[in-house]
Scaffold this motif. Sequence first.
Motif, PDB file in Angstrom:
ATOM      1  N   TYR A  68      58.674 -14.922  97.065  1.00  0.00           N
ATOM      2  CA  TYR A  68      59.873 -14.722  96.236  1.00  0.00           C
ATOM      3  C   TYR A  68      60.940 -15.703  96.694  1.00  0.00           C
ATOM      4  CZ  TYR A  68      57.206 -10.846  94.600  1.00  0.00           C
ATOM      5  OH  TYR A  68      56.188 -10.104  94.050  1.00  0.00           O
ATOM      6  N   ALA A  69      61.321 -16.577  95.767  1.00  0.00           N
ATOM      7  CA  ALA A  69      62.202 -17.696  96.091  1.00  0.00           C
ATOM      8  C   ALA A  69      63.654 -17.249  96.177  1.00  0.00           C
ATOM      9  CB  ALA A  69      62.044 -18.797  95.039  1.00  0.00           C
ATOM     10  N   LYS A  70      64.454 -18.115  96.759  1.00  0.00           N
ATOM     11  CA  LYS A  70      65.878 -17.842  96.971  1.00  0.00           C
ATOM     12  C   LYS A  70      66.562 -17.389  95.683  1.00  0.00           C
ATOM     13  CE  LYS A  70      70.011 -20.208  98.728  1.00  0.00           C
ATOM     14  NZ  LYS A  70      70.824 -20.288  97.497  1.00  0.00           N
ATOM     15  N   ARG A  71      66.258 -18.049  94.562  1.00  0.00           N
ATOM     16  CA  ARG A  71      66.911 -17.662  93.306  1.00  0.00           C
ATOM     17  C   ARG A  71      66.503 -16.247  92.897  1.00  0.00           C
ATOM     18  NH1 ARG A  71      70.917 -16.637  91.209  1.00  0.00           N
ATOM     19  NH2 ARG A  71      70.975 -16.290  88.971  1.00  0.00           N
ATOM     20  N   SER A  72      65.233 -15.886  93.093  1.00  0.00           N
ATOM     21  CA  SER A  72      64.811 -14.517  92.777  1.00  0.00           C
ATOM     22  C   SER A  72      65.526 -13.508  93.657  1.00  0.00           C
ATOM     23  CB  SER A  72      63.299 -14.371  92.947  1.00  0.00           C
ATOM     24  OG  SER A  72      62.614 -15.108  91.961  1.00  0.00           O
ATOM     25  N   LEU A  73      65.711 -13.844  94.922  1.00  0.00           N
ATOM     26  CA  LEU A  73      66.416 -12.930  95.828  1.00  0.00           C
ATOM     27  C   LEU A  73      67.860 -12.746  95.378  1.00  0.00           C
ATOM     28  CD1 LEU A  73      65.007 -14.241  99.218  1.00  0.00           C
ATOM     29  CD2 LEU A  73      64.245 -12.243  97.917  1.00  0.00           C
ATOM     30  N   CYS A  86      64.246  -8.124 101.634  1.00  0.00           N
ATOM     31  CA  CYS A  86      64.351  -9.070 102.756  1.00  0.00           C
ATOM     32  C   CYS A  86      64.097  -8.378 104.093  1.00  0.00           C
ATOM     33  CB  CYS A  86      65.716  -9.752 102.743  1.00  0.00           C
ATOM     34  SG  CYS A  86      65.909 -10.933 101.391  1.00  0.00           S
ATOM     35  N   ASP A  87      64.497  -7.116 104.213  1.00  0.00           N
ATOM     36  CA  ASP A  87      64.248  -6.386 105.460  1.00  0.00           C
ATOM     37  C   ASP A  87      62.755  -6.205 105.702  1.00  0.00           C
ATOM     38  OD1 ASP A  87      66.939  -6.202 105.931  1.00  0.00           O
ATOM     39  OD2 ASP A  87      67.142  -4.119 105.275  1.00  0.00           O
ATOM     40  N   LEU A  88      61.995  -5.947 104.636  1.00  0.00           N
ATOM     41  CA  LEU A  88      60.558  -5.726 104.796  1.00  0.00           C
ATOM     42  C   LEU A  88      59.775  -7.035 104.756  1.00  0.00           C
ATOM     43  CD1 LEU A  88      58.234  -3.717 105.087  1.00  0.00           C
ATOM     44  CD2 LEU A  88      58.219  -3.464 102.596  1.00  0.00           C
ATOM     45  N   GLY A  89      60.239  -7.991 103.966  1.00  0.00           N
ATOM     46  CA  GLY A  89      59.506  -9.244 103.798  1.00  0.00           C
ATOM     47  C   GLY A  89      59.657 -10.175 104.984  1.00  0.00           C
ATOM     48  N   VAL A  90      58.900 -11.253 104.925  1.00  0.00           N
ATOM     49  CA  VAL A  90      58.906 -12.286 105.968  1.00  0.00           C
ATOM     50  C   VAL A  90      59.675 -13.483 105.430  1.00  0.00           C
ATOM     51  CG1 VAL A  90      57.492 -13.846 107.357  1.00  0.00           C
ATOM     52  CG2 VAL A  90      56.711 -11.495 106.928  1.00  0.00           C
ATOM     53  N   SER A  91      60.837 -13.777 106.007  1.00  0.00           N
ATOM     54  CA  SER A  91      61.670 -14.896 105.552  1.00  0.00           C
ATOM     55  C   SER A  91      61.144 -16.211 106.114  1.00  0.00           C
ATOM     56  CB  SER A  91      63.119 -14.700 106.005  1.00  0.00           C
ATOM     57  OG  SER A  91      63.665 -13.530 105.432  1.00  0.00           O
ATOM     58  N   TRP A  92      61.202 -17.253 105.286  1.00  0.00           N
ATOM     59  CA  TRP A  92      60.794 -18.574 105.795  1.00  0.00           C
ATOM     60  C   TRP A  92      61.450 -19.689 104.987  1.00  0.00           C
ATOM     61  CZ3 TRP A  92      57.828 -21.999 102.783  1.00  0.00           C
ATOM     62  CH2 TRP A  92      57.222 -21.449 101.648  1.00  0.00           C
ATOM     63  N   ASN A  93      61.594 -20.825 105.649  1.00  0.00           N
ATOM     64  CA  ASN A  93      62.132 -22.031 105.016  1.00  0.00           C
ATOM     65  C   ASN A  93      61.234 -23.249 105.220  1.00  0.00           C
ATOM     66  OD1 ASN A  93      64.638 -20.976 104.000  1.00  0.00           O
ATOM     67  ND2 ASN A  93      65.448 -20.981 106.076  1.00  0.00           N
ATOM     68  N   ASN A 108      61.816 -28.376 104.450  1.00  0.00           N
ATOM     69  CA  ASN A 108      62.720 -27.256 104.714  1.00  0.00           C
ATOM     70  C   ASN A 108      63.397 -26.903 103.389  1.00  0.00           C
ATOM     71  OD1 ASN A 108      64.718 -25.462 105.473  1.00  0.00           O
ATOM     72  ND2 ASN A 108      65.371 -26.623 107.252  1.00  0.00           N
ATOM     73  N   LEU A 109      63.173 -25.677 102.920  1.00  0.00           N
ATOM     74  CA  LEU A 109      63.686 -25.275 101.610  1.00  0.00           C
ATOM     75  C   LEU A 109      65.206 -25.132 101.580  1.00  0.00           C
ATOM     76  CD1 LEU A 109      61.014 -22.577 100.704  1.00  0.00           C
ATOM     77  CD2 LEU A 109      61.243 -24.842  99.686  1.00  0.00           C
ATOM     78  N   VAL A 110      65.812 -24.791 102.719  1.00  0.00           N
ATOM     79  CA  VAL A 110      67.283 -24.629 102.772  1.00  0.00           C
ATOM     80  C   VAL A 110      67.793 -25.430 103.971  1.00  0.00           C
ATOM     81  CG1 VAL A 110      69.206 -22.992 102.778  1.00  0.00           C
ATOM     82  CG2 VAL A 110      67.021 -22.308 101.791  1.00  0.00           C
ATOM     83  N   PRO A 111      67.918 -26.748 103.790  1.00  0.00           N
ATOM     84  CA  PRO A 111      68.279 -27.579 104.940  1.00  0.00           C
ATOM     85  C   PRO A 111      69.729 -27.453 105.397  1.00  0.00           C
ATOM     86  CG  PRO A 111      68.074 -28.916 102.952  1.00  0.00           C
ATOM     87  CD  PRO A 111      67.628 -27.541 102.588  1.00  0.00           C
ATOM     88  N   PRO A 118      67.327 -16.767 102.411  1.00  0.00           N
ATOM     89  CA  PRO A 118      66.430 -17.848 102.836  1.00  0.00           C
ATOM     90  C   PRO A 118      65.783 -18.516 101.639  1.00  0.00           C
ATOM     91  CG  PRO A 118      65.327 -15.741 103.066  1.00  0.00           C
ATOM     92  CD  PRO A 118      66.754 -15.439 102.649  1.00  0.00           C
ATOM     93  N   GLY A 119      65.063 -19.604 101.887  1.00  0.00           N
ATOM     94  CA  GLY A 119      64.372 -20.296 100.805  1.00  0.00           C
ATOM     95  C   GLY A 119      63.326 -19.424 100.156  1.00  0.00           C
ATOM     96  N   MET A 120      62.636 -18.622 100.945  1.00  0.00           N
ATOM     97  CA  MET A 120      61.583 -17.740 100.434  1.00  0.00           C
ATOM     98  C   MET A 120      61.479 -16.511 101.324  1.00  0.00           C
ATOM     99  SD  MET A 120      59.249 -18.860  97.938  1.00  0.00           S
ATOM    100  CE  MET A 120      59.183 -20.385  96.987  1.00  0.00           C
ATOM    101  N   ILE A 121      60.975 -15.426 100.734  1.00  0.00           N
ATOM    102  CA  ILE A 121      60.381 -14.364 101.538  1.00  0.00           C
ATOM    103  C   ILE A 121      58.954 -14.153 101.033  1.00  0.00           C
ATOM    104  CG2 ILE A 121      62.586 -13.187 101.967  1.00  0.00           C
ATOM    105  CD1 ILE A 121      61.511 -10.911 100.090  1.00  0.00           C
TER     106      ILE A 121
END
Length: 551
Positions: A68-73, A86-93, A108-111, A118-121
Motif C-alpha cells: 500500500y503506497a504512500k498515496r493510499s495511506l 501502519c501499526d500492523l503493517g511493515v513500513s519501507w522505503n 528510496n521512495l521517500v528520499p 512512508p513510501g509503502m507499507i
Amino acid sequence: MGAYTNPIYPYKGPADLMSTPPQRKPLIVIGAGPVGLAAAIDARLQGLEVLVLDDDKTVSVGSRAVCYAKRSLEILDRLGIADQACDLGVSWNIGRTFLEQEEVYQFNLVPDAGHKRPGMINLQQYHIEEMLIARALELGADIRWQHKVTAVTPAAEHATLTVETPEGSFDIEADWLVVADGARSPVRRHLGLDIEGRVFQDRFLIADVIMKADYPAERWFWFDPPFHPNQSVLLHKQSNNVWRIDFQLGWDADPEEEKKPEKVIPRLQAMLGDERPFELEWVSIYTFQCRRMTDFRHGRVLFAGDAAHQVSPFGARGANSGFQDADDLMWKLGLVIKGQASERLLDTYAHDRQFAADENIMNSTRSTDFITPKSRTSKTFRNQVLALAKLHPFARKLVNSGRLSVPSFLTGSVLNTPDADAFEGNMVPGAPMDDAPVQVKGQDAWLLDQVGKGFQALYFVEAAPVGKDLAALQALQQGAVPVKALIVARQALDVPGFQVLVDHQGWMAKRYDAQAGTAYLLRPDQHVVGRWRQLDIAKVQAALARAIGHA
C-alpha cells in the motif's frame, strides 16, 4: 507460528429490502473488497446512505494485494484506518535489485523528510479488509453478506438489481450503482461490456511463508539468482512473520502441479539456504494482464478498481489505483446526489481515472516486458542493462523491476484552472498534494490531515488578513458549495473563524512555491484545482464553478 483464520461475517436476511414494487436506494455498492469498502466509507463520511452487497461472507483468502503506497495511506488517513494499518503493517522505503547475487540498483521512495507516511507499507489484504469493514460498520454502512447480484438492468434514472440470497432472490433499485466486484466482474460480464488489453504469457508462483527471518524491511528483487536460475524472484516482508515470495515460472509451467507443496517447498529451501522452519500459509499461481474497460461510466453504473482495469502486480498498482478511483469518484458522486452538481461531473471521473489507468498500464507493461522478455533481442537488452548497472549510474535508471505506484498527476483534467501566474515545483493544477509538517493550535500536525473534507483554500500570509482579503475568505466559506479557508503563516496568528496552519519548518512554502498572498484551491480528494499569486475572489469562485462541472 500459525496461519491466519478468516473471520465469518453474519448473514442478515433481505426481508427489509424486499418489496413490490422494488425499493429504491440512493447508492448501492457491489463488492466488499478494498475499493467497494473505501467507497462506502467515503459515502458515510459525507452523510450518504449506502448499501453494500457481497456474495461472500469473509475477507480475501490469501495475502493478495500486499503493498500500500504512500498515496493510499493518505487516503486511508481520511477514511480513518491508516494509523491502524501502519501499526500492523511493515513500513519501507528502500528497494534493492540484484543480478544473480550482486546488487545492481537501489531506490528510496521517500528520499526527503517532512512526510507523515512512508513510501509503502506491506500488509496482507485480508487485514486491510477487516479494518475497512469495521470502519464502514462503525459509520453506519449497511453491508449484506451472501447477497449475490445476478443481474443489473440499467435505466435512464436508476439501475435495477436482481439479488440472490439463501432465502431467495429479489429486485432492488439504485439511483447510483458503484461496481467494485473485482477483476472477473460478473456485473461487467452480465452487461456485455468490453475490457481490452494484453495478457502476458508467463506464470508466477506466490507463496506466503510464515517464518522468522532477519531480512530487512525492504523490497528485494532478483534477476537470475542461483537458487532460481534464468528467472526472477521477489521478496517482501509482511506482518506477523509472514513473507511474500514470488517465483517466476515461465509460460509452460503446469499451474496445478506447481501449487503442490512438494514442488513449492524445495524452491523455498533452495532460496533460504538454511534449515530454518517455515510453513506455507497460502500458495497461488497467477497469469497477469494489463487491460481496461473503454469507459468506466455507463449512465448510472460506475465501475472502479479491478472491475474497471487490471495491471500486473509489479509496481503495486492494482489496489493502490483502486483506492484512487474511489477517492476521485465519491466526492463527485456526493455533490451529484446532494444536487450541488450536474451528473455530467461524473464524466470527469471516467475521463480522469481512464487516463490514470492508461498510465498504470503503460508502466506496468514496461515493467513486465523487462522482467519477462519475450524475444532474444529484448532479453539481451535486459541482461546488458543489468550488467552495466553494476558499474554505471546511467544504466541503473533503465533497470525496471517494477516502477512502483505513484498517484497520477491529472494535469489534463477539465476541472483544473490552468496557471496564469508563474510557479515553480510540482504542485501544478491536477497534482496530488504533497504533505508537510505544520502546527495547529500549538500542536504538531500534518497538512494532509487538515484537508480533504470538501473544497478548501490555502492562503499564505505574513500577517492576519484584513479588509477585502478577509471578506473574500469569509465569502468563500459561505458559498452554496462552501470552501473552507486555511490561513498559512510562519508564526501563530489569531484569525477568528479560520483555522491557521503554522508552516514552522517552511516545508509548505517550499513545496507549494508560496509567498505572502499566494492562494491555492484544493479538491476534496486532495488534488490542486488552481493557484494564484494574489487572492482574487472572482478567480477562485470561477475555478470552483469549473471544478464542480458548472463551467
